[in-house]
Scaffold this motif. Structure first.
Motif, mmCIF file in Angstrom:
data_model
loop_
_atom_site.group_PDB
_atom_site.id
_atom_site.type_symbol
_atom_site.label_atom_id
_atom_site.label_comp_id
_atom_site.label_asym_id
_atom_site.label_seq_id
_atom_site.Cartn_x
_atom_site.Cartn_y
_atom_site.Cartn_z
ATOM 1 N N ARG A 1 -0.952 1.052 6.482
ATOM 2 C CA ARG A 1 -1.394 2.177 5.653
ATOM 3 C C ARG A 1 -0.210 2.910 5.031
ATOM 4 O O ARG A 1 -0.263 3.306 3.860
ATOM 5 C CB ARG A 1 -2.253 3.139 6.470
ATOM 6 C CG ARG A 1 -3.597 2.563 6.883
ATOM 7 C CD ARG A 1 -4.540 3.634 7.393
ATOM 8 N NE ARG A 1 -4.949 4.534 6.331
ATOM 9 C CZ ARG A 1 -5.560 5.695 6.516
ATOM 10 N NH1 ARG A 1 -5.808 6.122 7.751
ATOM 11 N NH2 ARG A 1 -5.918 6.448 5.504
ATOM 12 N N ARG B 1 1.014 0.915 2.121
ATOM 13 C CA ARG B 1 0.161 1.075 0.929
ATOM 14 C C ARG B 1 0.433 2.404 0.239
ATOM 15 O O ARG B 1 0.422 2.491 -0.995
ATOM 16 C CB ARG B 1 -1.304 0.957 1.326
ATOM 17 C CG ARG B 1 -1.705 -0.429 1.812
ATOM 18 C CD ARG B 1 -3.138 -0.451 2.290
ATOM 19 N NE ARG B 1 -3.388 -1.603 3.138
ATOM 20 C CZ ARG B 1 -4.011 -1.559 4.307
ATOM 21 N NH1 ARG B 1 -4.470 -0.403 4.777
ATOM 22 N NH2 ARG B 1 -4.188 -2.651 5.015
ATOM 23 N N SER C 1 -4.576 4.136 0.426
ATOM 24 C CA SER C 1 -4.054 3.804 1.748
ATOM 25 C C SER C 1 -4.948 2.810 2.481
ATOM 26 O O SER C 1 -4.518 2.172 3.447
ATOM 27 C CB SER C 1 -3.895 5.077 2.597
ATOM 28 O OG SER C 1 -5.141 5.543 3.081
ATOM 29 N N ARG C 2 -6.183 2.679 2.042
ATOM 30 C CA ARG C 2 -7.125 1.755 2.671
ATOM 31 C C ARG C 2 -7.416 0.529 1.801
ATOM 32 O O ARG C 2 -8.179 -0.342 2.207
ATOM 33 C CB ARG C 2 -8.440 2.484 2.987
ATOM 34 C CG ARG C 2 -8.256 3.648 3.954
ATOM 35 C CD ARG C 2 -9.571 4.338 4.274
ATOM 36 N NE ARG C 2 -9.387 5.489 5.138
ATOM 37 C CZ ARG C 2 -9.253 5.440 6.460
ATOM 38 N NH1 ARG C 2 -9.303 4.274 7.074
ATOM 39 N NH2 ARG C 2 -9.081 6.541 7.177
#
Length: 246
Positions: free
Chosen positions: A72, A75, A116-117
């Motif tokens: 995460r 990202r 982030s996902r």
């Protein structure tokens, strides 16, 4: 130090020694509830609370947590780098500008959380592009929020369908697309067409131009809406491969 504590500290050491993160990455992680670092003491505490016999299990669990966390953070790093590239200024400057307007800051937080996902780089880049367009022009913040809501749940098959609909159908009236023509253009879509087009239609990105009547309606004649065309434009400008069959 007992065995489980030693193992947990080793995992925590990987966690803590991942290197310093850029200020924009740290600020974004904090904003969306991701710790920028996990102190070694935290993992050691996990190890100290269980028996030595469970050491390998505890280490695995800490390792799983570390992997999820590090993915995460990575990202978020890609997202802030894309934001910087899109804006042409450091990501820290974009964040400072966002802080001046509550709507822009809230949009940044929502987009960063989604990034982030995201499991694909193209989506992270797309989300960064959507934010920057809205953040750099206050009049477009609400429009950017609409586009974000439309694309946040899209997957590659949706993008392939968007790509098809963005071009005139050589076999359709006024360039409209029928299901059989879409499936001929991309056999991989196949029986998923109804589900894919329903998602695009619900998101306001595609519309059925054929008049629906109980007697004569035999299927859609689909085209993109203005919102759908905007989304394709975002993707095209970021160089995403819409028709990648994966």
């Amino acid at each position: 130090m007992d065995e489980i504590a030693r193992r947990a500290a080793g995992v925590a050491g990987q966690w803590a020694n991942g290197g310093a993160v850029a200020p924009a990455v740290a600020a974004t992680c904090t904003m969306i509830g991701i710790a920028a670092q996990l102190p070694p003491e935290a993992a050691t505490a996990v190890g100290g609370s269980v028996g030595v016999a469970a050491g390998s299990v505890a280490e695995a669990m800490v390792g799983v947590g570390y992997r999820l966390w590090s993915d995460r953070v990575e990202r978020v790093k890609q997202f802030t780098e894309s934001v910087s590239a899109e804006a042409g200024v450091p990501a820290e400057d974009v964040l400072r500008e966002a802080m001046e307007d509550p709507r822009t800051l809230e949009l940044f937080a929502q987009v960063a959380e989604s990034a982030s996902r995201a499991l694909d780089g193209w989506k992270i880049d797309l989300l960064a592009s959507i934010f920057v367009r809205g953040a750099r022009d206050g009049a477009n913040v609400d429009v950017a929020a609409m586009v974000f809501d439309a694309v946040r749940d899209l997957q590659r098959p949706h993008l392939r369908l968007l790509q098809i609909l963005s071009e005139p159908n050589p076999n359709g009236v006024e360039g409209r697309w029928h299901a059989e023509h879409v499936m001929a253009a991309d056999e991989g879509i196949g029986e998923a067409f109804d589900a894919l087009i329903s998602k695009l239609a619900a998101a306001g990105m595609a519309t059925d131009t054929r008049t629906k009547t109980l007697v004569w309606y035999t299927g859609g004649a689909w085209t993109l809406t203005e919102l759908g065309r905007q989304c394709v434009a975002y993707l095209a400008e970021r160089g995403a491969q819409l028709n990648t069959k994966s």
